[in-house]
Design a protein around this motif. Structure first.
Motif, PDB file in Angstrom:
ATOM      1  N   GLU A  93       0.840  -1.214   0.000  1.00 32.34           N
ATOM      2  CA  GLU A  93       0.000   0.000   0.000  1.00 32.34           C
ATOM      3  C   GLU A  93       0.865   1.251   0.000  1.00 32.34           C
ATOM      4  O   GLU A  93       0.585   2.205  -0.724  1.00 32.34           O
ATOM      5  CB  GLU A  93      -0.929  -0.017   1.216  1.00 32.34           C
ATOM      6  N   LYS A  94       1.934   1.233   0.789  1.00 38.04           N
ATOM      7  CA  LYS A  94       2.828   2.397   0.836  1.00 38.04           C
ATOM      8  C   LYS A  94       3.522   2.614  -0.507  1.00 38.04           C
ATOM      9  O   LYS A  94       3.645   3.748  -0.984  1.00 38.04           O
ATOM     10  CB  LYS A  94       3.873   2.222   1.935  1.00 38.04           C
ATOM     11  N   VAL A  95       3.966   1.504  -1.130  1.00 41.15           N
ATOM     12  CA  VAL A  95       4.609   1.624  -2.445  1.00 41.15           C
ATOM     13  C   VAL A  95       3.619   2.165  -3.462  1.00 41.15           C
ATOM     14  O   VAL A  95       3.947   3.052  -4.266  1.00 41.15           O
ATOM     15  CB  VAL A  95       5.190   0.262  -2.890  1.00 41.15           C
ATOM     16  N   ASN A 148       1.751   6.549  -6.771  1.00 39.27           N
ATOM     17  CA  ASN A 148       0.690   7.476  -7.178  1.00 39.27           C
ATOM     18  C   ASN A 148       1.094   8.918  -6.903  1.00 39.27           C
ATOM     19  O   ASN A 148       0.846   9.805  -7.725  1.00 39.27           O
ATOM     20  CB  ASN A 148      -0.625   7.145  -6.476  1.00 39.27           C
ATOM     21  N   LEU A 149       1.722   9.166  -5.761  1.00 40.58           N
ATOM     22  CA  LEU A 149       2.184  10.515  -5.415  1.00 40.58           C
ATOM     23  C   LEU A 149       3.254  10.977  -6.399  1.00 40.58           C
ATOM     24  O   LEU A 149       3.225  12.124  -6.882  1.00 40.58           O
ATOM     25  CB  LEU A 149       2.720  10.534  -3.982  1.00 40.58           C
ATOM     26  N   ALA A 150       4.199  10.083  -6.733  1.00 43.18           N
ATOM     27  CA  ALA A 150       5.256  10.442  -7.685  1.00 43.18           C
ATOM     28  C   ALA A 150       4.666  10.703  -9.060  1.00 43.18           C
ATOM     29  O   ALA A 150       5.083  11.630  -9.774  1.00 43.18           O
ATOM     30  CB  ALA A 150       6.289   9.322  -7.753  1.00 43.18           C
ATOM     31  N   LEU A 151       3.694   9.874  -9.455  1.00 44.19           N
ATOM     32  CA  LEU A 151       3.047  10.070 -10.745  1.00 44.19           C
ATOM     33  C   LEU A 151       2.325  11.404 -10.785  1.00 44.19           C
ATOM     34  O   LEU A 151       2.391  12.142 -11.775  1.00 44.19           O
ATOM     35  CB  LEU A 151       2.081   8.905 -11.004  1.00 44.19           C
ATOM     36  N   GLU A 152       1.641  11.729  -9.706  1.00 44.34           N
ATOM     37  CA  GLU A 152       0.937  13.010  -9.627  1.00 44.34           C
ATOM     38  C   GLU A 152       1.929  14.170  -9.655  1.00 44.34           C
ATOM     39  O   GLU A 152       1.713  15.178 -10.348  1.00 44.34           O
ATOM     40  CB  GLU A 152       0.100  13.063  -8.340  1.00 44.34           C
ATOM     41  N   ALA A 153       3.042  14.019  -8.922  1.00 47.53           N
ATOM     42  CA  ALA A 153       4.060  15.071  -8.910  1.00 47.53           C
ATOM     43  C   ALA A 153       4.677  15.244 -10.294  1.00 47.53           C
ATOM     44  O   ALA A 153       4.943  16.366 -10.754  1.00 47.53           O
ATOM     45  CB  ALA A 153       5.137  14.743  -7.879  1.00 47.53           C
ATOM     46  N   GLY A 168       3.221  14.556 -13.141  1.00 46.44           N
ATOM     47  CA  GLY A 168       2.206  15.218 -13.969  1.00 46.44           C
ATOM     48  C   GLY A 168       2.145  16.712 -13.666  1.00 46.44           C
ATOM     49  O   GLY A 168       2.049  17.534 -14.580  1.00 46.44           O
ATOM     50  N   GLN A 169       2.198  17.071 -12.392  1.00 49.59           N
ATOM     51  CA  GLN A 169       2.153  18.476 -11.991  1.00 49.59           C
ATOM     52  C   GLN A 169       3.375  19.217 -12.522  1.00 49.59           C
ATOM     53  O   GLN A 169       3.257  20.338 -13.024  1.00 49.59           O
ATOM     54  CB  GLN A 169       2.089  18.584 -10.461  1.00 49.59           C
ATOM     55  N   SER A 170       4.550  18.561 -12.428  1.00 52.22           N
ATOM     56  CA  SER A 170       5.762  19.234 -12.918  1.00 52.22           C
ATOM     57  C   SER A 170       5.714  19.406 -14.430  1.00 52.22           C
ATOM     58  O   SER A 170       6.193  20.409 -14.964  1.00 52.22           O
ATOM     59  CB  SER A 170       7.012  18.464 -12.504  1.00 52.22           C
ATOM     60  N   THR A 171       5.103  18.421 -15.114  1.00 55.29           N
ATOM     61  CA  THR A 171       4.956  18.548 -16.562  1.00 55.29           C
ATOM     62  C   THR A 171       4.038  19.723 -16.891  1.00 55.29           C
ATOM     63  O   THR A 171       4.317  20.522 -17.793  1.00 55.29           O
ATOM     64  CB  THR A 171       4.389  17.243 -17.150  1.00 55.29           C
ATOM     65  N   GLU A 172       2.971  19.853 -16.169  1.00 53.37           N
ATOM     66  CA  GLU A 172       2.049  20.971 -16.380  1.00 53.37           C
ATOM     67  C   GLU A 172       2.750  22.293 -16.070  1.00 53.37           C
ATOM     68  O   GLU A 172       2.607  23.278 -16.806  1.00 53.37           O
ATOM     69  CB  GLU A 172       0.809  20.822 -15.497  1.00 53.37           C
TER      70      GLU A 172
END
Length: 125
Positions: free
Chosen positions: A95-97, A102-107, A109-113
């Protein structure tokens, strides 16, 4: 011929003795048979004693095996408990992984934006 009392007693004693000897002779094979049976029973008793000793040894060995099995059962039980705990920890780690991914993927995506916004100078709408 008349027999006196003493003669009759003597005759009676002789007859009793002959009867006793006859009975002894008749019972001699029976006594020998009983002696043979007694000897055989003694041998059987000795064999049973040996069998009993062997059974005692087997019982002692089985007691040792039973004690070992009890130890193995307790160790297996402890291993099962440990496996359950490891399984729980693995689920928590998974669950932690997943959350970290998911957090890294979101980050990402945010950095790409953010990069796109900085390069174009426009805020995304």
């Amino acid at each position: 011929m008349t027999l006196t009392k003493e003669d009759m007693q003597a005759l009676s004693c002789m007859m009793k003795e002959e009867i006793r000897e006859g009975i002894r002779d008749e019972l001699k094979p029976v006594n020998e048979g009983l002696d043979t049976i007694a000897n055989r029973l003694d041998k059987v008793d000795e064999r049973l004693g040996k069998v009993e000793n062997r059974l005692d040894k087997v019982e002692n060995r089985l007691d040792k095996v039973e004690n070992r099995l009890d130890k193995v059962e307790s160790e297996v039980s402890a291993l099962k408990i440990g496996q359950r705990e490891l399984s729980k920890q693995m689920k928590r780690l998974d669950e932690k992984v997943t959350d970290t991914y998911n957090l890294a993927l979101e980050a990402w995506g945010q950095s790409t934006e953010n990069r796109h916004w900085l390069e174009n100078g426009k805020l995304p709408t």
